[in-house]
Each structure stands twice: as C-alpha cells, then as structure tokens.
Write a protein that holds these residues in place. Sequence first.
Motif, PDB file in Angstrom:
ATOM      1  N   GLY A  32      41.314  -9.614  29.605  1.00 37.32           N
ATOM      2  CA  GLY A  32      41.306 -10.593  28.531  1.00 37.32           C
ATOM      3  C   GLY A  32      42.468 -11.565  28.637  1.00 37.32           C
ATOM      4  O   GLY A  32      42.313 -12.775  28.418  1.00 37.32           O
ATOM      5  N   ALA A  33      43.650 -11.045  28.988  1.00 34.15           N
ATOM      6  CA  ALA A  33      44.825 -11.900  29.140  1.00 34.15           C
ATOM      7  C   ALA A  33      44.637 -12.868  30.305  1.00 34.15           C
ATOM      8  O   ALA A  33      44.955 -14.065  30.194  1.00 34.15           O
ATOM      9  CB  ALA A  33      46.068 -11.044  29.360  1.00 34.15           C
ATOM     10  N   VAL A  34      44.121 -12.365  31.418  1.00 31.19           N
ATOM     11  CA  VAL A  34      43.867 -13.223  32.580  1.00 31.19           C
ATOM     12  C   VAL A  34      42.834 -14.289  32.230  1.00 31.19           C
ATOM     13  O   VAL A  34      42.999 -15.472  32.559  1.00 31.19           O
ATOM     14  CB  VAL A  34      43.384 -12.376  33.778  1.00 31.19           C
ATOM     15  CG1 VAL A  34      42.919 -13.275  34.922  1.00 31.19           C
ATOM     16  CG2 VAL A  34      44.495 -11.437  34.249  1.00 31.19           C
ATOM     17  N   LEU A  35      41.789 -13.884  31.538  1.00 36.68           N
ATOM     18  CA  LEU A  35      40.727 -14.809  31.145  1.00 36.68           C
ATOM     19  C   LEU A  35      41.282 -15.941  30.288  1.00 36.68           C
ATOM     20  O   LEU A  35      40.952 -17.118  30.503  1.00 36.68           O
ATOM     21  CB  LEU A  35      39.646 -14.047  30.378  1.00 36.68           C
ATOM     22  CG  LEU A  35      38.413 -14.826  29.946  1.00 36.68           C
ATOM     23  CD1 LEU A  35      37.605 -15.264  31.153  1.00 36.68           C
ATOM     24  CD2 LEU A  35      37.543 -13.954  29.019  1.00 36.68           C
ATOM     25  N   ASP A  36      42.123 -15.606  29.324  1.00 41.23           N
ATOM     26  CA  ASP A  36      42.697 -16.630  28.442  1.00 41.23           C
ATOM     27  C   ASP A  36      43.531 -17.637  29.226  1.00 41.23           C
ATOM     28  O   ASP A  36      43.438 -18.853  29.008  1.00 41.23           O
ATOM     29  CB  ASP A  36      43.557 -15.976  27.362  1.00 41.23           C
ATOM     30  CG  ASP A  36      42.738 -15.231  26.316  1.00 41.23           C
ATOM     31  OD1 ASP A  36      41.514 -15.466  26.248  1.00 41.23           O
ATOM     32  OD2 ASP A  36      43.315 -14.413  25.587  1.00 41.23           O
ATOM     33  N   VAL A  37      44.368 -17.138  30.135  1.00 38.58           N
ATOM     34  CA  VAL A  37      45.247 -18.027  30.904  1.00 38.58           C
ATOM     35  C   VAL A  37      44.428 -18.930  31.826  1.00 38.58           C
ATOM     36  O   VAL A  37      44.655 -20.143  31.880  1.00 38.58           O
ATOM     37  CB  VAL A  37      46.266 -17.205  31.728  1.00 38.58           C
ATOM     38  CG1 VAL A  37      47.089 -18.131  32.630  1.00 38.58           C
ATOM     39  CG2 VAL A  37      47.190 -16.421  30.812  1.00 38.58           C
ATOM     40  N   VAL A  38      43.480 -18.357  32.539  1.00 39.00           N
ATOM     41  CA  VAL A  38      42.664 -19.148  33.470  1.00 39.00           C
ATOM     42  C   VAL A  38      41.869 -20.207  32.717  1.00 39.00           C
ATOM     43  O   VAL A  38      41.772 -21.358  33.158  1.00 39.00           O
ATOM     44  CB  VAL A  38      41.729 -18.243  34.280  1.00 39.00           C
ATOM     45  CG1 VAL A  38      40.791 -19.088  35.149  1.00 39.00           C
ATOM     46  CG2 VAL A  38      42.524 -17.291  35.162  1.00 39.00           C
ATOM     47  N   THR A  39      41.319 -19.832  31.577  1.00 38.46           N
ATOM     48  CA  THR A  39      40.538 -20.799  30.788  1.00 38.46           C
ATOM     49  C   THR A  39      41.415 -21.966  30.341  1.00 38.46           C
ATOM     50  O   THR A  39      41.008 -23.137  30.439  1.00 38.46           O
ATOM     51  CB  THR A  39      39.922 -20.108  29.557  1.00 38.46           C
ATOM     52  OG1 THR A  39      39.074 -19.042  29.988  1.00 38.46           O
ATOM     53  CG2 THR A  39      39.107 -21.099  28.740  1.00 38.46           C
ATOM     54  N   ARG A  40      42.618 -21.657  29.868  1.00 33.74           N
ATOM     55  CA  ARG A  40      43.540 -22.729  29.447  1.00 33.74           C
ATOM     56  C   ARG A  40      43.895 -23.638  30.615  1.00 33.74           C
ATOM     57  O   ARG A  40      43.961 -24.863  30.466  1.00 33.74           O
ATOM     58  CB  ARG A  40      44.813 -22.138  28.843  1.00 33.74           C
ATOM     59  CG  ARG A  40      44.617 -21.483  27.484  1.00 33.74           C
ATOM     60  CD  ARG A  40      45.938 -21.364  26.744  1.00 33.74           C
ATOM     61  NE  ARG A  40      46.951 -20.669  27.525  1.00 33.74           N
ATOM     62  CZ  ARG A  40      47.147 -19.356  27.482  1.00 33.74           C
ATOM     63  NH1 ARG A  40      46.374 -18.600  26.712  1.00 33.74           N
ATOM     64  NH2 ARG A  40      48.107 -18.794  28.204  1.00 33.74           N
ATOM     65  N   ASP A  41      44.098 -23.037  31.785  1.00 33.68           N
ATOM     66  CA  ASP A  41      44.489 -23.846  32.938  1.00 33.68           C
ATOM     67  C   ASP A  41      43.329 -24.685  33.465  1.00 33.68           C
ATOM     68  O   ASP A  41      43.537 -25.784  33.978  1.00 33.68           O
ATOM     69  CB  ASP A  41      45.030 -22.943  34.052  1.00 33.68           C
ATOM     70  CG  ASP A  41      46.417 -22.398  33.740  1.00 33.68           C
ATOM     71  OD1 ASP A  41      47.092 -22.971  32.861  1.00 33.68           O
ATOM     72  OD2 ASP A  41      46.816 -21.396  34.351  1.00 33.68           O
ATOM     73  N   LEU A  42      42.116 -24.190  33.339  1.00 33.06           N
ATOM     74  CA  LEU A  42      40.960 -24.955  33.797  1.00 33.06           C
ATOM     75  C   LEU A  42      40.676 -26.155  32.906  1.00 33.06           C
ATOM     76  O   LEU A  42      40.295 -27.227  33.393  1.00 33.06           O
ATOM     77  CB  LEU A  42      39.719 -24.053  33.853  1.00 33.06           C
ATOM     78  CG  LEU A  42      39.573 -23.145  35.071  1.00 33.06           C
ATOM     79  CD1 LEU A  42      38.383 -22.213  34.875  1.00 33.06           C
ATOM     80  CD2 LEU A  42      39.415 -23.950  36.352  1.00 33.06           C
TER      81      LEU A  42
END
Length: 228
Positions: free
Chosen positions: A187-197
């Motif tokens: 979930g943490a990885v998903l949040d960061v990647v989504t923000r960066d995309l």
Amino acid sequence: MGEARRRKQNAAQSSAGAVEDAQLPSDQASFLQDLSAWNDAHPWEPPPAEPRPVPASEVMVYLVDTSNLWNVVGGVSEEGMKQLIAHAESAPPSLYQRAPGLAGMALLKAAAAGARLSDMSCQNALTFAGFYLACTETRTEAIAANGSLRGHWLVLLYHLQDGSSQLRPVVAAATRACKLDAQTLVGAVLDVVTRDLYGRTQVSKRIQGAGGLRLAEPLRARIARQAR
C-alpha cells in the motif's frame, strides 16, 4: 588474509566497479573500506514481525524494485544508523555526489539476483541505500519532523521506459517497533508510485520525460484501477 580484511577489500573493489573502471583515488577507496567496516560491525538483521524493543526494530530500511516487486527489509539500531550518516557526511565530495548511482547499482545487482537479506549483495545494497538516504533531503526533513531516525525508510527502484533508472527515497515515522506487513508495504509503495506518476514533482517530470515507468503488472493494474 583475515575474513574481515577480505570482505573490506572485496567491497571496495566491487564499489570501485560501480563508480568507474579506473582505479579509485586513495580517499575514495579509503572511504569505501570504512563503509565496509561499518557493515561488518552493523550487519542488517531481520526486523521482528511483532513489536519488540530490539535494535533491528529501530531503523528499518526496505528496498523495493517496482518492476518485479522484489523486496527486502533490514533493520539496524538507531546508533548504528547515526554512525552510517556520520560516515556519509565525511565522504569525499565526488562519492557523496554519486551516492544515488552507487546505491542504484548495488540495488540493481541484488534485485537481479533475487537476493535474500543474508546474501552479501543484499547487505551491500542496504548499506549503500543507507549511504544514499544520508545524502538526501528526505533524511534531513525526517529528523526535523520526528526528532529521530527511528521508523520505516523505503528506497524504491524505478525502471524508466527509456532504459534509465531512478531511486525514490521515502520515510515514515515508526508507529510500531516491527516491520510492515506485506499488505501495508504494498500500500505504501502504491501510494508513492501513484503520486509520482500523476504529480508535478521533479521525479514526476523525469518519469514523464522518459515515457513512464516499467512496473510489475500487479502494481500497474492496481494503479490503473485507482485512476478510473
């Protein structure tokens, strides 16, 4: 040659290859030997799965390759991490500036081999990741906000569509003295990647300029569902 000395020499030679093919200047080689000595004195340990006040639950560093979701977590005491930061701050400027490249090469090697925590390549990757984190604004901001190094530190490896790679540092203050469970980590990885995309940060601009990220299919699918 003693085992500790052999490990120092091997680590220094391996790091030299990550920087350049030519022989390293003496100050750089000496620093890399000191980094290897730190690693000998502070091996990365598996953090506990349940809250326990042990050194390995104080500072937890997670390495994640977002192209295949290879990941590993290693724990070290806060005092040990402070010593690593002190080493980083004494690094020759040329190595300090190359911290992202050194950490990226070490992480790529460990991820490509599917390394486990006990493997030397993984131990080296965690140490170089700690060196890299010490050179980032993320570390400065975390100490200012939390007054401590304790917590969960993530170093994400992004593979860009143009063939380059990018490290992404993330930190969260410790709420429990144990490692994140798999669902929370994803979930943490998903949040960061989504923000960066979809954000407008410098990382976002580089991703967009490179044509996007090469992501593990489960991660890409979840991001696509969230974006609908």
